[in-house]
Enzyme design. Structure first.
Site, PDB file in Angstrom:
ATOM      1  N   ASP A  13       0.808  -1.228   0.000  1.00 33.06           N
ATOM      2  CA  ASP A  13       0.000   0.000   0.000  1.00 33.06           C
ATOM      3  C   ASP A  13       0.840   1.278   0.000  1.00 33.06           C
ATOM      4  OD1 ASP A  13      -2.188  -1.709   0.118  1.00 33.06           O
ATOM      5  OD2 ASP A  13      -2.181  -1.718   2.305  1.00 33.06           O
ATOM      6  N   LYS A  16       1.745   2.224  -5.101  1.00 31.73           N
ATOM      7  CA  LYS A  16       2.292   1.701  -6.372  1.00 31.73           C
ATOM      8  C   LYS A  16       1.362   2.008  -7.546  1.00 31.73           C
ATOM      9  CE  LYS A  16       2.303  -2.337  -4.352  1.00 31.73           C
ATOM     10  NZ  LYS A  16       2.025  -1.970  -2.955  1.00 31.73           N
ATOM     11  N   GLY A  40      -4.582  -4.259  -3.839  1.00 32.33           N
ATOM     12  CA  GLY A  40      -5.582  -3.228  -4.112  1.00 32.33           C
ATOM     13  C   GLY A  40      -4.816  -1.970  -4.476  1.00 32.33           C
ATOM     14  N   HIS A  41      -4.828  -1.618  -5.752  1.00 37.39           N
ATOM     15  CA  HIS A  41      -4.042  -0.474  -6.225  1.00 37.39           C
ATOM     16  C   HIS A  41      -4.998   0.652  -6.625  1.00 37.39           C
ATOM     17  CE1 HIS A  41      -0.415  -3.299  -7.220  1.00 37.39           C
ATOM     18  NE2 HIS A  41      -0.767  -3.309  -5.959  1.00 37.39           N
ATOM     19  N   GLN A 223       1.963  -5.971  -3.289  1.00 38.48           N
ATOM     20  CA  GLN A 223       2.429  -6.100  -1.894  1.00 38.48           C
ATOM     21  C   GLN A 223       3.718  -5.274  -1.704  1.00 38.48           C
ATOM     22  OE1 GLN A 223       1.460  -9.515  -3.456  1.00 38.48           O
ATOM     23  NE2 GLN A 223      -0.456  -8.529  -2.945  1.00 38.48           N
TER      24      GLN A 223
END
Ligand code: GDP
Ligand code: IMO
Ligand code: MG
Length: 422
Positions: A13, A16, A40-41, A223
């Site tokens: 988080d 990225k 989750g981006h 990650q």
């Protein structure tokens, strides 16, 4: 040509997605190389917010090819949902989104096993995102897995049933957790039909030929390096190699093909899920960071644990990843702090050290901090490095000096344009 890499240097988080979306314009292909829907981006532009789990973050740029590499584990159900959202947003993706035949499939029973395994662990649970990541990588290395390319083969249904039966046997050793397999299977097979509409490729050939043709490729990590299966805070990690080495195995490219490695870190630190976190601030400062940084998981909505930036931890992951330049995100989250801190070294076993101990989970580590003066002002008007307040420059330049890698990008807000490139 070489492949450039963007990856997280902390526990995920780091931002990225935002940086990949920003930089994608400079590339022809954006490729995910590991992880799956545990990622989750978040991307923000033109007043909209998008969260991507499987689809690479170059998808909103109209010209770029986006590739899901062999190192990724793909849940067709999550994937279909993402594609529907892209359709709703008017994004054309059919000819620009490629999937490696060698990427492994997450089955409904992988998610069931993930939940049962966590229930079995009780208090010592990993804090998994429950997306089936661990069980799917276990089947990959155990040589039982189902791959995207199998969807095209005649025996797919039988292969599925055989693996499902194995899982049902395995589930008997775990505590019961509720799971509606029939419904989940129905949705899964419907989603497989959506998956079939995409172009499957032998991505190792695809990448090789693209490089030979002079195409520019950006590899997008999921990650963070502290969640790496080998070098992270084991067992509180994910099940893939999140470091640069993962690009080689997750796309099928040789190490000498790696070019720039852009390591991303927040100006502070967060972690979601269980496990050691030496600079965690379980106090007012941590709460303030969580509120200012809106630190709630993009995949699970869980509150993220917050603390100060940890320089021994970052030196470790910079070394592991071969980071050639840094991107520091969320510096604006520190705007209202009178004082800031960064851990410079640790105390454990009666000694001072800048190295991480073998088992960060067993050895109580005390972080030793250096303090900095805050700038207590907004950074909204800062378009260039020179525009930043003096205190922010002191902080950033000290981080740069202590980490030994140039800070090339500074993110001052979630929106695409809030980025200072030096
Ligand atoms: P990722 O998994 O590394 O892509 O990061 P996430 O999207 O899970 O979490 C990063 C969060 O911070 C998202 O909500 C982003 O919109 C937000 N974000 C990214 N960069 C910045 C920044 O510079 N400042 C602020 N305030 N938020 C940011
Ligand atoms: P992005 O790409 C933050 C964490 C989980 C848990 C551990 C194992 O958005 O940075 P898993 O589901 O992989 O078995 O969970 O890893 N985790 C993440 N934390 N960001 C992520 O991805 C994460 N993906 C997994 O919270 O502690
Ligand atoms: Mg995330």
């Amino acid at each position: 040509m070489q492949i450039d890499v963007i990856l997280g240097l902390q526990w995920g988080d780091e931002g990225k997605g935002k940086i990949v979306d920003y930089l994608a314009e400079e590339y022809d292909i954006v490729a995910r190389f590991q992880g799956g829907p545990n990622a989750g981006h978040t991307l923000k532009f033109d007043g909209n917010k998008y969260i991507l789990h499987t689809v690479p973050s170059g998808i909103f740029r109209p010209r770029q090819i986006n590739l899901i590499g062999n190192g990724v584990v793909l849940d067709p159900v999550v994937f279909r949902r993402e594609l529907k959202n892209l359709e709703k947003s008017g994004v054309q993706f059919l000819d620009r989104l490629l999937v490696s035949r060698k990427a492994h499939l997450i089955l409904p029973t992988h998610r069931w096993l993930d939940a049962a395994s966590e229930a079995h662990k009780g208090k010592s649970k990993i804090g998994s995102t429950l997306k089936g990541i661990g069980p799917t990588y276990m089947d990959k290395t155990g040589r039982n897995g189902l791959r995207v390319g199998d969807v095209e083969l005649a025996g797919f249904r039988q292969q599925y049933e055989a693996l499902k039966q194995k899982h049902l046997e395995l589930l008997k050793i775990y505590p019961e957790v509720p799971f509606d397999l029939e419904t989940e299977e129905e949705i899964w097979f419907a989603s497989i039909e959506t998956l079939r509409q995409l172009r499957f490729v032998d991505s190792e050939y695809y990448i090789h030929e693209a490089l030979a043709a002079g195409k520019r490729i950006l590899a997008e990590g999921a990650q963070g390096a502290m969640l790496d299966i080998d070098f992270g805070t084991y067992p509180f990690v994910t099940s893939s190699n999140t470091i640069t080495a993962g690009v080689c195995t997750g796309l099928g490219v040789a190490p000498q093909r790696i070019g720039r490695v852009i390591g991303i870190t927040k100006a502070y630190c967060t972690r979601v899920g269980s496990g050691p976190f030496p600079t965690e601030q379980d106090n007012d400062a941590g709460n303030h960071l969580r509120v200012e940084g809106q630190e709630f998981g993009s995949t699970t909505g869980r509150p993220r644990r917050c603390g100060w930036i940890d320089l021994p931890q970052l030196r470790y992951t910079i070394q592991l990843t071969g980071t050639t330049e840094l991107c520091i995100t969320k510096i604006d989250v520190l705007n209202s702090f009178e004082n800031l801190a960064a851990a410079t070294h640790y105390r454990y076993d009666g000694l001072e050290s800048t190295a991480l101990p073998y088992d960060l989970c067993q050895i109580p580590v005390e972080a030793v901090y250096k303090n900095y003066e805050g700038w207590e002002s907004s950074l909204d008007s800062a378009k260039e490095y020179a525009d930043l307040p003096a205190q922010a420059k002191v902080f950033l330049e000290d981080l740069e000096k202590q980490l030994g890698v140039p800070v090339r990008m500074i993110s001052t807000g979630p929106e695409r344009e809030k980025l200072i490139v030096r």
